[in-house]
Design a protein around this motif. Structure first.
Motif, PDB file in Angstrom:
ATOM      1  N   TYR A  71      68.918 102.288  19.873  1.00 30.01           N
ATOM      2  CA  TYR A  71      68.197 102.834  18.724  1.00 30.01           C
ATOM      3  C   TYR A  71      68.284 104.357  18.717  1.00 30.01           C
ATOM      4  CZ  TYR A  71      64.619 103.502  15.203  1.00 30.01           C
ATOM      5  OH  TYR A  71      63.963 103.886  14.071  1.00 30.01           O
ATOM      6  N   LEU A 109      60.886 101.113  21.203  1.00 30.01           N
ATOM      7  CA  LEU A 109      61.853 101.936  20.474  1.00 30.01           C
ATOM      8  C   LEU A 109      61.819 103.376  20.966  1.00 30.01           C
ATOM      9  CD1 LEU A 109      61.442 100.787  16.784  1.00 30.01           C
ATOM     10  CD2 LEU A 109      63.376 100.372  18.274  1.00 30.01           C
ATOM     11  N   SER A 110      60.644 103.842  21.357  1.00 29.58           N
ATOM     12  CA  SER A 110      60.517 105.270  21.638  1.00 29.58           C
ATOM     13  C   SER A 110      60.211 105.576  23.101  1.00 29.58           C
ATOM     14  CB  SER A 110      59.438 105.872  20.745  1.00 29.58           C
ATOM     15  OG  SER A 110      58.205 105.258  21.014  1.00 29.58           O
ATOM     16  N   SER A 119      60.179 105.823  14.735  1.00 29.56           N
ATOM     17  CA  SER A 119      60.250 104.347  14.745  1.00 29.56           C
ATOM     18  C   SER A 119      60.130 103.753  13.354  1.00 29.56           C
ATOM     19  CB  SER A 119      59.155 103.775  15.641  1.00 29.56           C
ATOM     20  OG  SER A 119      59.137 104.438  16.876  1.00 29.56           O
ATOM     21  N   ASN A 162      55.759 101.265  22.991  1.00 30.85           N
ATOM     22  CA  ASN A 162      56.696 101.016  21.907  1.00 30.85           C
ATOM     23  C   ASN A 162      58.117 101.109  22.457  1.00 30.85           C
ATOM     24  OD1 ASN A 162      58.337 101.098  19.699  1.00 30.85           O
ATOM     25  ND2 ASN A 162      57.360 102.876  18.739  1.00 30.85           N
TER      26      ASN A 162
END
Lengths: 276, 193
Positions: free
Chosen positions: B34, B124-125, B141, B122
């Motif tokens: 990502y 994603l981060s 995100s 999270n």
């Protein structure tokens, strides 16, 4: 004449040396292998203990990069046109959206439409989109190496890694990390050319094509191979093979007869050429 | 009385599906993939982060409309009768199955048509730190908002989804807001009624 003979001798010697090198680990004995197995086992436990996410989510994210890159290409193309022509409306539109931040932003066209547009795009555009995908892959590849270096895998000794073991590393560890499987077959001419065959390439397995997939369909699916092309180059770059010395191309190959039927009729081959 | 048992079963459905019916990949690989996508977008748009946000949202939307199919097929859950049920389904099943996390549901509006998801961890981060210029505008995100928007639209819920705060921006927590606009009607084919 003499020189060629010498060359020949030397290459035979070299071959012998390779054989000898490959023989040594087996000759050392069983104690070593159990130690090795223990380390492997530990690695497995370590890998299993790491946080995980769903592979479906990961594959969707990877595949969505293709329409995304096309959408970016379109947007940028539009912007270039707007600079020339009288296309003020696009700018004002985005500014209007800025005020109501919580409103949903304008959506790009749906993925299937973008994929079709990519297929119909002229070569220059097409290449720019593919470059974008390869860039994303390149960065992933770069970092995947880091991820795997710190995994304490007993098989990896980056210090004295020849090209063949680097490629094996890609086939085994990188592939397993990304696709939960290994490359099915690795072929090489021992002069820097490698073929990596994957007969069930994961990202495209969910694509439903007719049993006899047409040339057009295959061509439309092809951009979905490009991220992995970038990944291979990225991994090689992180181990010291500069991208300008590496050529990597993806193409379709027929799946071998004995393989069970999968939803996608073709296997994928990655052709890697490294100049030393 | 029925609500606690139901919500418990939702939780077990989520955990069971995650444990037994989900193929998994390393979360760090997900994170860095990502990251690569976001950084490519930032480079493409010369750090015009508003456009990056929009593209991420759009990308998420396209993922969401597909992801919901997988979700429904995997869990075989019925339709939610209200937003409270929907919120539980999202936090206990959907987030659990796809990202192996269970965000807290809080901040209900009085009409029970809007709620917040608190994303404590999270994936994603993870390990992400935004450069100063990105901190103001970039919703890192944002793809999640798009995914939720797309997926909910496919089950006839027209919602707005946006981030209120993000730890990456220096806020104390990451809060994602979901607000129901309207329940889309099931269309009856012409001449059927």
């Amino acid at each position: 004449m003499v020189r060629t003979k010498e060359d020949l001798n030397q290459s035979i010697k070299k071959m012998n040396r390779i054989n000898a090198a490959s023989n040594t680990p087996t000759a050392v004995g069983t104690q070593e292998t159990t130690e090795q197995q223990k380390l492997q086992h530990q690695l497995q436990i370590f890998q299993n203990s790491l946080p995980k996410v769903s592979q479906t989510a990961y594959m969707l994210l990877l595949n969505e990069c293709v329409p995304l890159s096309m959408a970016v290409e379109k947007k940028r193309g539009d912007r270039a046109l707007n600079l020339v022509g009288n296309g003020d409306d696009e700018v004002s539109q985005t500014e209007g959206k800025l005020e109501g931040v919580h409103l949903s932003p304008p959506l790009d066209p749906p993925s299937n439409q973008l994929c079709r547009e990519l297929y119909e795009a002229d070569e220059e555009k097409h290449n720019r989109v593919l470059d974008r995908l390869r860039n994303i892959g390149f960065e992933i590849g770069n970092k995947v190496t880091e991820l795997l270096v710190f995994s304490n895998n007993p098989n990896l000794h980056f210090k004295d890694m020849d090209l063949l073991s680097v490629m094996k590393f890609i086939c085994r560890d990188v592939w397993r990390q990304m696709f939960n499987k290994q490359v099915d077959n690795l072929k090489t001419n021992h002069r820097g050319t490698f073929y990596l065959f994957d007969y069930d390439y994961k990202p495209i397995q969910t694509f439903a094509l007719d049993s006899e997939s047409s040339a057009k369909e295959l061509q439309m699916v092809k951009p979905f191979l490009e991220i992995t092309v970038g990944v291979i180059k990225g991994v090689l770059a992180s181990i010291g093979h500069a991208p300008e010395n590496v050529v990597c191309l993806a193409s379709y190959v027929d799946r071998p007869e004995e393989k069970p039927r999968s939803s996608f009729t073709k296997g994928v081959s990655f052709h890697v050429q490294v100049t030393m | 009385m029925s609500t606690p048992t139901q919500s418990k079963s939702l939780k077990t459905i989520g955990e069971d599906t995650w444990k037994n019916k989900t193929e998994k990949v390393n979360a760090e690989l997900f994170t860095l993939t990502y990251g690569a996508i976001v950084s490519q977008l930032c480079a493409d748009y010369d750090r015009d982060f508003q456009k990056v946000n929009n593209h991420l949202f759009s990308m998420g939307y396209n993922i969401g409309v597909r992801l919901i199919e997988d979700f429904l097929a995997r869990t075989a859950l019925p339709r939610c009768e209200n937003m409270v049920k929907t919120s539980e389904m999202i936090s206990k099943c959907a987030f659990k199955i796809f990202l192996n996390m269970t965000p807290q549901v809080t901040n209900w509006s009085t009409e029970k048509d809007a709620f917040s998801l608190m994303l404590e961890e999270n994936p994603l981060s993870d390990f992400v730190e935004l450069p100063v210029d990105a901190m103001k505008q970039l919703w890192y995100s944002n793809v999640l908002c798009g995914v939720l928007k797309g997926a909910l639209e496919m089950v006839q819920l027209d919602c707005d989804v946006w981030f209120i705060s993000d730890i990456l921006k220096g806020d104390s927590q990451t809060e994602l807001r979901i607000k129901l606009n309207k329940v889309l009607k099931d269309e009856v084919p012409i001449g059927e009624d």
